[in-house]
Design an enzyme around this catalytic site. Structure first.
Site, PDB file in Angstrom:
ATOM      1  CG  HIS A   8      27.872  19.786  53.440  1.00 37.46           C
ATOM      2  ND1 HIS A   8      28.547  20.920  53.081  1.00 37.46           N
ATOM      3  CD2 HIS A   8      26.847  19.779  53.034  1.00 37.46           C
ATOM      4  CE1 HIS A   8      27.108  21.257  52.467  1.00 37.46           C
ATOM      5  NE2 HIS A   8      26.933  20.753  51.819  1.00 37.46           N
ATOM      6  CE1 TYR A  64      22.327  14.787  41.815  1.00 41.73           C
ATOM      7  CE2 TYR A  64      22.987  13.829  43.324  1.00 41.73           C
ATOM      8  CZ  TYR A  64      22.475  14.425  43.278  1.00 41.73           C
ATOM      9  OH  TYR A  64      23.538  15.476  43.366  1.00 41.73           O
TER      10      TYR A  64
END
Length: 504
Positions: A171, A256
Site C-alpha cells: 500500500h 534502505y
C-alpha cells in the site's frame, strides 16, 4: 459466481479481516468459498470467529473453512492471499536487536538491511513449500497474491523457483499519492501519478493535475508543508538530491540507503517521533508486539463491538481484492503491482521484481512498459536489487557465503560495519534463528563453534538512537480505540502524520 479464495497466515487479524471485508463487498462474490489457514490454532480460531460474525451480520451465508492443514485449505483454490511471518515476533525481535549490537539501527527491518535479509531466509523456503502445495492442490494456474515481506524477495523466489504465478502487493504507492495531493492542497483523485521502481523504493516519476506536470514543484510543496516538512525529512532530502519522491515512509527509507542512520548522533536529525513509522528504532516491532498482546487480551470485547459493514464506502485500498474483482467481473482496475520485470523498466534487470503501474480486467493483469527510470533513481534501486538477488539465492541454496555477501552489499550494514563485524553478526543471527533455518544446518554448526571459541569482535548493549518502550496492556487500555486500530489494521502506519504520545 463461485470460486475459492484461501488465506494463508489468516491469524494475521489486520490483513485477514480487512481483506475479507473488501472481497465480500463485491456484490457478485456473495457465494464464494473462503478458507483460512494458520499454524497457530488459537489465532486462527479467534480470527475465524470474528470474521464469521462479520459475514453473518452482513446477511451472507458463507461458512469459513478454517484449518491448520494447509493442503486442505488450498484444495480447489483459485486465489491465495499470503500474509505469513515465519518465526513470528520472536524471530522478528532478533532481526532488530542483534544488529543493534553492531550499531545497525533499523526502524522496521522487514524489507532490506540485516533484518529484511534474515526475514527472507526464514520466509523463502516456506513460500516455496506453499507454492508446492498450490501446484498440487489448488486450481490450475491459481494466482498467489503475496502480502508477505520482504515483498520483492518472496515474490522473486515464488516466480523463479516456486512455479506459481505470484504478484506482490503493497500500500506504499497509495500513501505517497495521498501525501502528494495533500502537499498541493488537492484531493487524491485530482492528481494522476506514474510510479515505478522496486517495492518500497518506487518513485513518482510523473505527477499531473489538469494536464500540468507538477513533479518539478513537489520539493517546494513538501518543504513548506507544516507536517511533512517535519515528518518526512529523509524523503524530502532524497527528493532534493534525486529529483523524485519515493513511496516508502521516512523510517523505512532511512534504513534502505547508507546516509541517514549510520551515525547515532545524527539519526535524530532525520526522524520524527510523533509516529513510529517516521523513524523510531524498532518501531514496527513495538507496534506489532503491542497489537498482538492487545488482540489476544481484548478479543472477547471485539466480539461485542459492531461488526464490519460490507459496503462500498467502507472498502479499503489494498490492491488484492480489486485484482480478483477485475479478473472475475471484467471491471477495469488500475493499481501498482510487484511482478518480474521482463523489460517493463528498461534500466533495471529483467529478473528483478519491480513495482509499476498495471491494469486488470477479465483478460489478465497487463503491465505497460515504463521505459527508463531516471538514472539516479535506477542506481538506488539497482543497489537493493543486488542485495535481493544474493539473499534469494542464499535462501534457496542454504549458502551462508552468499548470505554474508548480501549483508556486505546492503547499504546501511555496509555503511556501519566492517567485514569482520558482518561475518560475526551473521553467525549470531543464524544461531539465534536456528529453529526457522533448516537449510543452514551445517553453517549453524560452524557458526556456533566460532562464537564459542572466538576470538570475537567486541559488541555493545545498544538500544538504538530512538527507541520507545513497549506499552503494557494496561497502558493500551487507557485508549482502547487506538489499541484496536493498531491491532486491527494491516497498515500500522495509516495515521503517520498524527502526533503520538511516547510511551515514556
Amino acid at each position: 459466481m463461485s470460486f475459492k479464495v484461501t488465506f494463508i497466515g489468516a491469524g494475521s487479524i489486520g490483513f485477514t479481516r480487512g481483506l475479507l471485508r473488501d472481497l465480500l463487498t463485491v456484490p457478485e462474490f456473495g457465494g464464494i468459498e473462503v478458507a483460512f489457514h494458520d499454524i497457530n490454532a488459537r489465532n486462527l480460531e479467534m480470527v475465524t470467529e470474528l470474521c464469521q460474525r462479520d459475514i453473518e451480520a452482513n446477511g451472507l451465508s458463507i461458512r469459513i473453512q478454517a484449518t491448520t492443514d494447509r493442503r486442505a485449505a488450498l484444495e480447489g483454490a483459485r486465489y491465495i492471499f499470503c500474509t505469513i511471518r515465519v518465526g513470528g515476533l520472536e524471530a522478528f525481535s532478533t532481526d532488530v536487536n542483534i544488529p543493534l549490537r553492531y550499531g545497525v539501527d533499523q526502524c522496521v527491518g522487514d524489507t532490506l538491511c540485516a533484518g529484511g535479509i534474515m526475514y527472507g531466509q526464514r520466509g523463502i523456503p516456506e513460500m516455496l513449500n506453499i507454492c508446492r502445495d498450490i501446484r498440487e492442490m489448488a486450481e490450475p494456474n491459481a494466482l498467489l497474491l503475496n502480502y508477505a515481506n520482504p515483498m520483492a524477495m518472496m515474490t522473486w523466489a515464488c516466480n523463479q523457483y516456486g512455479g506459481v504465478n505470484t504478484v506482490g502487493l503493497c500500500h506504499g504507492v497509495q500513501h505517497g499519492h495521498r501525501q502528494i495531493a495533500d502537499a498541493f492542497g488537492l484531493k487524491q483523485e485530482e492528481v494522476d501519478i506514474i510510479c515505478a521502481g522496486i517495492n518500497h523504493q518506487t518513485w513518482y516519476v510523473q505527477i499531473r493535475h489538469q494536464g500540468e506536470d507538477l513533479t518539478g514543484k513537489l520539493l517546494e510543496a513538501f518543504e513548506s508543508h507544516p507536517v511533512f516538512s517535519r515528518t518526512e525529512k529523509v524523503r524530502i532530502d532524497m527528493l532534493r538530491r534525486f529529483g523524485y519522491y519515493s513511496t516508502e515512509s521516512n523510517g523505512h527509507l532511512s534504513e534502505y540507503v547508507p546516509w541517514y542512520r549510520k551515525r547515532p548522533d545524527e539519526i535524530q536529525e532525520w526522524i520524527d517521533m510523533g509516529s513510529w513509522i517516521n523513524g523510531e528504532t524498532g518501531g514496527y516491532l513495538r507496534v506489532c508486539t503491542e497489537g498482538r498482546s492487545w488482540f489476544e487480551t481484548d478479543f472477547p470485547n471485539w466480539m461485542n463491538d459492531p461488526a464490519l459493514e460490507y459496503k462500498p464506502e467502507k472498502r479499503g485500498h489494498e490492491h488484492g481484492t480489486y485484482i480478483i474483482e477485475g479478473l472475475e467481473t471484467g471491471r477495469v482496475y488500475r493499481g501498482h503491482f510487484n511482478v518480474v520485470n521482463n523489460g517493463i523498466i528498461a534500466n533495471l534487470p529483467d529478473d528483478a521484481v519491480i513495482e509499476a503501474p498495471g491494469y486488470v480486467d477479465r483478460n489478465d493483469i497487463a503491465m505497460p512498459t515504463v521505459g527508463d527510470l531516471p538514472l539516479g533513481c535506477a542506481a538506488v534501486c539497482n543497489v537493493s536489487i543486488s542485495v535481493q538477488r544474493l539473499a534469494v539465492e542464499a535462501a534457496v541454496r542454504g549458502d551462508d557465503r552468499l548470505l554474508r555477501q548480501a549483508f556486505m552489499m546492503d547499504p546501511l550494514v555496509g555503511a556501519v560495519c566492517n567485514p569482520k563485524e558482518i561475518w560475526q553478526m551473521v553467525d549470531e543471527m543464524l544461531v539465534a534463528q536456528e529453529a526457522w533455518l533448516p537449510q543452514y544446518k551445517e553453517a549453524i554448526v560452524s557458526a556456533k563453534e566460532r562464537l564459542a571459541t572466538g576470538p570475537l569482535v567486541p559488541t555493545r548493549n545498544y538500544e538504538g538512537a530512538a527507541r520507545l518502550r513497549v506499552k503494557t496492556v494496561e497502558e493500551m487500555r487507557a485508549d482502547r480505540q487506538a489499541a484496536n486500530k493498531n491491532a486491527g489494521e494491516s497498515d500500522k502506519g495509516e495515521d503517520r502524520e498524527k502526533v503520538a504520545t511516547p510511551a515514556d
